[in-house]
Design an enzyme around this catalytic site. Structure first.
Site, PDB file in Angstrom:
ATOM      1  N   LYS A  38     -10.265  -6.799   7.611  1.00  7.82           N
ATOM      2  CA  LYS A  38      -9.073  -6.479   7.772  1.00  7.82           C
ATOM      3  C   LYS A  38      -9.128  -7.053   9.724  1.00  7.82           C
ATOM      4  CE  LYS A  38      -7.602  -2.139   6.423  1.00  7.82           C
ATOM      5  NZ  LYS A  38      -7.495  -0.664   6.308  1.00  7.82           N
ATOM      6  N   GLY A  98      -4.570  -4.614   6.077  1.00 12.54           N
ATOM      7  CA  GLY A  98      -3.312  -4.408   7.655  1.00 12.54           C
ATOM      8  C   GLY A  98      -3.991  -2.529   7.561  1.00 12.54           C
ATOM      9  N   ASP A 155     -13.240  -1.601   2.739  1.00 18.27           N
ATOM     10  CA  ASP A 155     -12.696  -1.482   3.944  1.00 18.27           C
ATOM     11  C   ASP A 155     -13.704  -0.909   4.840  1.00 18.27           C
ATOM     12  OD1 ASP A 155     -10.746  -0.937   5.569  1.00 18.27           O
ATOM     13  OD2 ASP A 155      -9.318   0.271   4.345  1.00 18.27           O
ATOM     14  N   LYS A 186      -0.954  -1.219  -4.771  1.00 17.22           N
ATOM     15  CA  LYS A 186      -2.283   0.092  -4.032  1.00 17.22           C
ATOM     16  C   LYS A 186      -1.555   0.937  -3.706  1.00 17.22           C
ATOM     17  CE  LYS A 186      -4.575   0.000   0.524  1.00 17.22           C
ATOM     18  NZ  LYS A 186      -5.462  -1.293   1.038  1.00 17.22           N
ATOM     19  N   SER A 238       0.806  -1.057  -0.100  1.00 17.72           N
ATOM     20  CA  SER A 238       0.305   0.057   0.018  1.00 17.72           C
ATOM     21  C   SER A 238       0.539   1.044  -0.211  1.00 17.72           C
ATOM     22  CB  SER A 238      -0.503   0.025   1.206  1.00 17.72           C
ATOM     23  OG  SER A 238      -1.259   1.146   1.332  1.00 17.72           O
ATOM     24  N   ASP A 275      -6.939   3.350  -3.738  1.00 18.25           N
ATOM     25  CA  ASP A 275      -8.255   3.289  -2.536  1.00 18.25           C
ATOM     26  C   ASP A 275      -8.177   4.682  -2.079  1.00 18.25           C
ATOM     27  OD1 ASP A 275      -9.221   2.771  -0.118  1.00 18.25           O
ATOM     28  OD2 ASP A 275      -7.275   2.290   1.192  1.00 18.25           O
ATOM     29  N   LYS A 333      -2.635   5.526  -2.444  1.00 21.86           N
ATOM     30  CA  LYS A 333      -3.846   6.060  -2.021  1.00 21.86           C
ATOM     31  C   LYS A 333      -4.112   6.782  -2.738  1.00 21.86           C
ATOM     32  CE  LYS A 333      -4.504   3.963   2.069  1.00 21.86           C
ATOM     33  NZ  LYS A 333      -5.001   3.552   2.692  1.00 21.86           N
ATOM     34  N   GLU A 336     -11.517   0.881  -4.333  1.00 20.46           N
ATOM     35  CA  GLU A 336     -11.148   0.834  -2.639  1.00 20.46           C
ATOM     36  C   GLU A 336     -12.103   2.797  -2.042  1.00 20.46           C
ATOM     37  OE1 GLU A 336      -8.590  -1.225  -1.047  1.00 20.46           O
ATOM     38  OE2 GLU A 336      -8.975  -0.727   1.240  1.00 20.46           O
TER      39      GLU A 336
END
Ligand code: OSB
Ligand code: MG
Length: 376
Positions: free
Chosen positions: A266, A294, A242, A163, A137, A190, A165, A217
């Site tokens: 998660k 995570g 999420d 991934k 991430s 995400d 952000k 996400e």
């Protein structure tokens, strides 16, 4: 066999991140989690981690609230009861919500329970996979060039999926740049809920939809399931939830509404190993693929995540990286490492599957609190 916890120690552990991490909701350069050590009447030691961010930005919980809820409610519940299973202990908790705090107490109970069974946690919960596909991430960077360098470094380290952000100012251009520079790399984004009702028709999503992403996400806030459903109808790219998925009940509502096609599981957000497995089982029944997210866990929480991610329904690459991506040193031995795009599920001993280095925990602890039955 029963689990009879006699003493619990809370550690407020702070570690610097090797690289600053920015999401649509926060920027940080160190991580502070609560580690919990429990000793039973028969001398077993179990560990758990409350992996809450320091501030209430990802959700309402924070390090102080976890410390408060654990020391005032969850630890006293463990100290006063004798439990046959971790589920019985979780069922005895009087506390509403606060999943990150519950995840710590539930994980240490599962650690103890699986040690009593003589099994690695992964095997105790029915995990079948030996290794988990490792993804990273990546936070929001200052420039696209810096992002491309960070991606290149992780591709060189063997990670098969990244991934990114995103936020309003950092979405299409950086994602397209990564897509073009690494055409074979699996890429997903995400948004941590930064978008709102006006964005269902935002051309940004139509543009992102052209990039062949694995998934998008959590574009909208956690409660906005209807917005997710409306956007999912307009897109080929699967949406993944999420923040929204806080319980089995919300999961069922989200799937009924077709608010997403993929679920991020998660341990922290769901309040423990048991609840995470329940959501996994429900997703498998519904034919919905899942992957393991995570919260920058230290080795204790990372080991718990890996055990959960070994369940058979975890088919998409996880956010489980080697500890080195985040920290100079970790609190477990052997260190958790990624190699050739996978992380091995710890099975080196019963319970969490690896050794917890209490000296390392104490070295980084800003506060330590010992609780036993004399305090109650
Ligand atoms: O949304 O998945 C998220 C970290 C902090 C808060 C929210 C998220 C994240 C991550 C990090 O993406 C995943 C990891 O632990 O590597
Ligand atoms: Mg997320």
């Amino acid at each position: 066999m029963t689990i009879d916890v006699r003493e619990v120690t809370l550690f407020r552990v702070r570690k610097d991140l090797v690289r600053e991490f920015e999401t649509s909701s926060h920027r940080k350069n160190n991580i502070e989690h609560v580690l919990v050590k429990a000793t039973t009447a028969d001398g077993l030691v179990g560990w758990g981690e409350a992996a809450s961010p320091s501030d209430p930005f990802y959700c309402y919980e924070n390090t102080d609230s976890c410390w408060h809820v654990l020391s005032k409610y969850l630890v006293p519940t463990l100290l006063t009861g004798v439990f046959e299973t971790p589920q019985a202990a979780l069922g005895a908790s009087p506390v509403n919500g606060n999943p990150f705090a519950h995840a710590a107490s539930d994980t240490l109970m599962w650690d103890l329970f699986s040690q009593q069974q003589g099994l690695a946690l992964a095997d105790a919960i029915g995990g079948t996979q030996r290794e988990v596909s490792a993804g990273v991430s990546l936070g929001i960077e200052r420039t696209i060039d810096e992002l491309l360098q960070v991606v290149a470094q992780h591709v060189a380290d063997g990670y098969a999926r990244v991934k990114l952000k995103i936020n309003r100012a950092w979405a299409y251009e950086p994602t397209k740049a990564v897509r073009e520079a690494f055409p074979d790399l699996a890429v997903q984004v995400d948004a941590n809920g930064i978008f709102d009702a006006r964005d269902v028709e935002n051309p940004l999503f139509r543009d992102l939809d052209q990039l062949g992403l694995l998934m998008i996400e959590q574009p909208f806030a956690s409660e906005d399931l209807l917005l997710h459903a409306a956007l999912q109808k307009r897109l080929e790219t699967p949406l993944c939830l999420d923040e929204s998925i806080t319980s089995l009940g919300v999961l069922r509502t989200a799937l009924t509404l077709q608010a997403a096609r993929i679920v991020n599981i998660k341990v922290s957000r769901l309040g423990g190993i048991g609840p995470a497995r329940d959501v996994h089982d429900a997703c498998v029944d519904a034919g919905v693929p899942v992957w393991c997210g995570g919260m920058h866990e230290f080795g204790v929480g990372r080991a718990a995540n890996l055990a959960v991610a070994s369940l058979p329904g975890f088919t998409y690459p996880s956010d489980l990286s080697g500890s080195k991506k985040y920290y100079e040193t970790d609190v477990v031995y052997p260190e958790i490492t990624a190699h050739d795009g996978v992380v091995s599920v710890p099975r080196g001993r019963s319970g969490l599957g690896l050794e917890i280095l209490e000296d390392r925990v104490r070295e980084s602890a800003a506060e330590v609190l010992v609780l036993n039955t004399t305090h109650l």
